[in-house]
Design a protein around this motif. Structure first.
Motif, PDB file in Angstrom:
ATOM      1  N   ASN A  17       0.872  -1.165   0.000  1.00 24.14           N
ATOM      2  CA  ASN A  17       0.000   0.000   0.000  1.00 24.14           C
ATOM      3  C   ASN A  17       0.913   1.221   0.000  1.00 24.14           C
ATOM      4  O   ASN A  17       1.794   1.313   0.857  1.00 24.14           O
ATOM      5  CB  ASN A  17      -0.857  -0.055   1.276  1.00 24.14           C
ATOM      6  CG  ASN A  17      -1.741   1.148   1.466  1.00 24.14           C
ATOM      7  OD1 ASN A  17      -1.397   2.257   1.101  1.00 24.14           O
ATOM      8  ND2 ASN A  17      -2.888   0.920   2.069  1.00 24.14           N
ATOM      9  N   ASP A  19       0.610   4.152   1.091  1.00 28.87           N
ATOM     10  CA  ASP A  19       0.611   4.896   2.355  1.00 28.87           C
ATOM     11  C   ASP A  19       1.591   4.301   3.363  1.00 28.87           C
ATOM     12  O   ASP A  19       2.038   4.979   4.279  1.00 28.87           O
ATOM     13  CB  ASP A  19      -0.793   4.930   2.961  1.00 28.87           C
ATOM     14  CG  ASP A  19      -1.744   5.812   2.162  1.00 28.87           C
ATOM     15  OD1 ASP A  19      -1.356   6.947   1.831  1.00 28.87           O
ATOM     16  OD2 ASP A  19      -2.857   5.365   1.865  1.00 28.87           O
ATOM     17  N   LYS A  78      -4.391   7.342   6.518  1.00 28.83           N
ATOM     18  CA  LYS A  78      -4.926   7.738   5.222  1.00 28.83           C
ATOM     19  C   LYS A  78      -5.941   8.843   5.470  1.00 28.83           C
ATOM     20  O   LYS A  78      -6.260   9.141   6.626  1.00 28.83           O
ATOM     21  CB  LYS A  78      -5.580   6.557   4.515  1.00 28.83           C
ATOM     22  CG  LYS A  78      -6.799   5.985   5.229  1.00 28.83           C
ATOM     23  CD  LYS A  78      -7.368   4.811   4.458  1.00 28.83           C
ATOM     24  CE  LYS A  78      -8.662   4.317   5.091  1.00 28.83           C
ATOM     25  NZ  LYS A  78      -9.254   3.238   4.293  1.00 28.83           N
ATOM     26  N   THR A  79      -6.425   9.444   4.409  1.00 30.11           N
ATOM     27  CA  THR A  79      -7.453  10.466   4.583  1.00 30.11           C
ATOM     28  C   THR A  79      -8.814   9.887   4.218  1.00 30.11           C
ATOM     29  O   THR A  79      -8.919   8.967   3.410  1.00 30.11           O
ATOM     30  CB  THR A  79      -7.181  11.719   3.720  1.00 30.11           C
ATOM     31  OG1 THR A  79      -6.995  11.336   2.374  1.00 30.11           O
ATOM     32  CG2 THR A  79      -5.957  12.465   4.232  1.00 30.11           C
ATOM     33  N   ALA A  81     -12.334   9.754   2.408  1.00 26.81           N
ATOM     34  CA  ALA A  81     -12.692  10.095   1.030  1.00 26.81           C
ATOM     35  C   ALA A  81     -13.268  11.508   0.987  1.00 26.81           C
ATOM     36  O   ALA A  81     -14.032  11.912   1.859  1.00 26.81           O
ATOM     37  CB  ALA A  81     -13.711   9.096   0.502  1.00 26.81           C
ATOM     38  N   THR A  85      -9.596  13.396  -6.235  1.00 26.16           N
ATOM     39  CA  THR A  85      -9.177  12.060  -6.651  1.00 26.16           C
ATOM     40  C   THR A  85      -7.716  11.806  -6.319  1.00 26.16           C
ATOM     41  O   THR A  85      -7.247  10.685  -6.412  1.00 26.16           O
ATOM     42  CB  THR A  85      -9.382  11.866  -8.165  1.00 26.16           C
ATOM     43  OG1 THR A  85      -8.651  12.889  -8.858  1.00 26.16           O
ATOM     44  CG2 THR A  85     -10.854  11.943  -8.522  1.00 26.16           C
ATOM     45  N   LYS A  86      -6.990  12.854  -5.923  1.00 30.83           N
ATOM     46  CA  LYS A  86      -5.588  12.665  -5.575  1.00 30.83           C
ATOM     47  C   LYS A  86      -5.465  12.106  -4.161  1.00 30.83           C
ATOM     48  O   LYS A  86      -6.384  12.213  -3.355  1.00 30.83           O
ATOM     49  CB  LYS A  86      -4.814  13.975  -5.695  1.00 30.83           C
ATOM     50  CG  LYS A  86      -5.171  15.005  -4.643  1.00 30.83           C
ATOM     51  CD  LYS A  86      -4.355  16.254  -4.794  1.00 30.83           C
ATOM     52  CE  LYS A  86      -4.698  17.223  -3.663  1.00 30.83           C
ATOM     53  NZ  LYS A  86      -3.857  18.371  -3.628  1.00 30.83           N
ATOM     54  N   ASN A  87      -4.311  11.517  -3.874  1.00 32.20           N
ATOM     55  CA  ASN A  87      -4.042  11.014  -2.535  1.00 32.20           C
ATOM     56  C   ASN A  87      -3.558  12.188  -1.700  1.00 32.20           C
ATOM     57  O   ASN A  87      -2.476  12.720  -1.937  1.00 32.20           O
ATOM     58  CB  ASN A  87      -3.002   9.897  -2.590  1.00 32.20           C
ATOM     59  CG  ASN A  87      -2.782   9.281  -1.232  1.00 32.20           C
ATOM     60  OD1 ASN A  87      -2.525   9.981  -0.258  1.00 32.20           O
ATOM     61  ND2 ASN A  87      -2.871   7.971  -1.157  1.00 32.20           N
ATOM     62  N   ASN A  88      -4.352  12.610  -0.733  1.00 29.15           N
ATOM     63  CA  ASN A  88      -4.056  13.810   0.042  1.00 29.15           C
ATOM     64  C   ASN A  88      -2.731  13.731   0.786  1.00 29.15           C
ATOM     65  O   ASN A  88      -1.989  14.704   0.820  1.00 29.15           O
ATOM     66  CB  ASN A  88      -5.189  14.092   1.018  1.00 29.15           C
ATOM     67  CG  ASN A  88      -6.490  14.405   0.327  1.00 29.15           C
ATOM     68  OD1 ASN A  88      -6.575  15.318  -0.474  1.00 29.15           O
ATOM     69  ND2 ASN A  88      -7.511  13.617   0.603  1.00 29.15           N
ATOM     70  N   LEU A  90      -0.063  11.468   0.230  1.00 26.97           N
ATOM     71  CA  LEU A  90       1.074  11.227  -0.649  1.00 26.97           C
ATOM     72  C   LEU A  90       1.377  12.414  -1.550  1.00 26.97           C
ATOM     73  O   LEU A  90       2.465  12.513  -2.112  1.00 26.97           O
ATOM     74  CB  LEU A  90       0.856   9.970  -1.476  1.00 26.97           C
ATOM     75  CG  LEU A  90       0.825   8.666  -0.673  1.00 26.97           C
ATOM     76  CD1 LEU A  90       0.491   7.499  -1.583  1.00 26.97           C
ATOM     77  CD2 LEU A  90       2.132   8.436   0.037  1.00 26.97           C
ATOM     78  N   SER A  91       0.442  13.346  -1.664  1.00 30.07           N
ATOM     79  CA  SER A  91       0.667  14.549  -2.475  1.00 30.07           C
ATOM     80  C   SER A  91       1.422  15.641  -1.717  1.00 30.07           C
ATOM     81  O   SER A  91       1.838  16.623  -2.316  1.00 30.07           O
ATOM     82  CB  SER A  91      -0.684  15.113  -2.951  1.00 30.07           C
ATOM     83  OG  SER A  91      -1.338  14.196  -3.775  1.00 30.07           O
TER      84      SER A  91
END
Length: 96
Positions: A17, A19, A78-79, A81, A85-88, A90-91
């Protein structure tokens, strides 16, 4: 008290994963105090001490950071939903 996650550090290994690649998270609290903690420390703070964390975009939209576990029991963050659509997490930029 809530903290805003402002940056992350990742290791370079293979992960089931993405994350799980996060090793540390940088943050700032409502009073301007800053810090950097290991992923598991933030996980425990949210899960056991009912701490609150979020990621904010440039427009002020917030995505709440929540705890999760893989099927193997690895703890990660993780965040929730949201409309993005981006990974909050990992961005976010790398912490210095």
């Amino acid at each position: 008290m809530a903290i805003r996650i402002t940056c992350i550090n990742k290791n370079n290994g293979y992960h089931e994963n993405p994350d799980l690649a996060i090793t540390h998270l940088g943050w700032i609290d409502d009073n301007g105090k800053t810090g950097r903690n290991k992923r598991v420390e933030i996980y425990n703070w949210i899960k056991n001490e009912k701490g609150e964390a979020y990621v904010a975009d440039i427009y002020g939209n917030r995505a709440r950071v929540i705890t999760a576990e893989t099927n193997n029991g690895t703890q990660y963050l993780k965040t929730e939903a949201d409309n993005s659509t981006k990974n909050n997490l990992l961005s976010l930029p790398e912490c210095s």
